[in-house]
Motif scaffolding. Structure first.
Motif, mmCIF file in Angstrom:
data_model
loop_
_atom_site.group_PDB
_atom_site.id
_atom_site.type_symbol
_atom_site.label_atom_id
_atom_site.label_comp_id
_atom_site.label_asym_id
_atom_site.label_seq_id
_atom_site.Cartn_x
_atom_site.Cartn_y
_atom_site.Cartn_z
ATOM 1 N N ALA A 1 -19.727 37.200 60.481
ATOM 2 C CA ALA A 1 -18.654 36.533 60.473
ATOM 3 C C ALA A 1 -17.920 36.567 58.948
ATOM 4 O O ALA A 1 -18.692 36.305 58.102
ATOM 5 C CB ALA A 1 -18.910 34.987 60.708
ATOM 6 N N ILE B 1 -19.043 33.664 65.085
ATOM 7 C CA ILE B 1 -19.857 32.418 64.621
ATOM 8 C C ILE B 1 -21.152 32.914 64.265
ATOM 9 O O ILE B 1 -21.940 33.536 65.064
ATOM 10 C CB ILE B 1 -19.796 31.441 65.455
ATOM 11 C CG1 ILE B 1 -18.700 30.706 65.915
ATOM 12 C CG2 ILE B 1 -20.531 30.333 65.036
ATOM 13 C CD1 ILE B 1 -18.560 29.678 67.033
ATOM 14 N N TYR C 1 -19.202 30.616 56.490
ATOM 15 C CA TYR C 1 -20.256 31.280 56.940
ATOM 16 C C TYR C 1 -20.834 32.397 56.101
ATOM 17 O O TYR C 1 -21.832 32.952 56.041
ATOM 18 C CB TYR C 1 -19.963 31.800 58.528
ATOM 19 C CG TYR C 1 -19.856 31.030 59.461
ATOM 20 C CD1 TYR C 1 -20.622 30.234 59.762
ATOM 21 C CD2 TYR C 1 -18.585 31.143 60.033
ATOM 22 C CE1 TYR C 1 -20.245 29.391 61.144
ATOM 23 C CE2 TYR C 1 -18.286 30.437 61.267
ATOM 24 C CZ TYR C 1 -19.246 29.411 61.802
ATOM 25 O OH TYR C 1 -18.971 28.627 62.745
#
Length: 199
Positions: free
Chosen positions: A71, A43, A76
């Motif tokens: 990521a 993440i 993202y």
């Protein structure tokens, strides 16, 4: 016991780029710990460090990699450029069993180069395309390829990859001192004046 060798050290920012699930985090884990782990999706980005060192007759060289594992998930993707600043090395990773991830490696490179083009970092960055999961291939990858084959699972090629990158760092990036020269501290320069405080 001191070897008497000059120790030269460089701090190098390294980012890993590529699509989701190509094994970027597993590659970092293999390099930093020597073990293989199946990782959950990253993440944002994960940060870690690892030092690679080698010696010749008179010098011990040390490269401290400051590693940003970004990521790969599309949601993202817009965050990736924030990790490009001051990058020295970029490893663009793809899955050798998924041709689409190899094709998309070029888009990551283009994005990085476009960003770097607008900064002072463009000339010095090292970019390597890395094909992970070679342990899943029925036969070894052919010679003359434009990417570096590795397997985070088996460990094949991983240390060699980072060591080769370390040895490509320009000597001008290294700092150090000759161990035969004693360090001298100037106490006068570190004292506060009568009205000030050094705290």
């Amino acid at each position: 016991m001191s070897t008497g060798k000059q120790v030269l050290t460089a701090e190098v920012k390294l980012v890993l780029l590529g699509e989701s699930s190509v094994g970027k985090s597993a590659l970092v884990t293999r390099f930093t710990t020597g073990h293989f782990h199946r990782n959950n999706a990253t993440i944002g980005a994960a940060f870690t460090t690892k030092t690679v060192s080698w010696e010749n007759d008179s010098v011990k060289w040390q490269v401290k990699f400051e590693i940003w594992d970004t990521a790969g998930q599309e949601r993202y993707r817009s965050l990736a450029p924030m990790y490009y600043r001051k990058t020295d090395v970029a490893l663009v990773v793809f899955d050798v069993t998924e041709g689409l991830t190899h094709a998309k490696a070029n888009s990551w490179i283009e994005e990085l180069q476009n960003y770097m083009h607008d900064t002072d970092d463009a000339e010095s960055i090292v970019i390597k395309v890395v094909g992970n999961k070679t342990d899943l291939l029925d036969s070894p990858p052919s010679s003359g390829i434009d990417w570096i084959p590795v397997s985070a699972k088996s460990g094949s090629g991983v240390m060699e990859l980072f060591e080769s990158v370390a040895k490509q760092i320009p000597t001008s990036r290294f700092v150090g001192s000759d161990p035969s020269i004693p360090k001298v501290v100037n106490l006068e320069s570190s004292r506060s004046d009568a009205t000030g405080c050094s705290c």
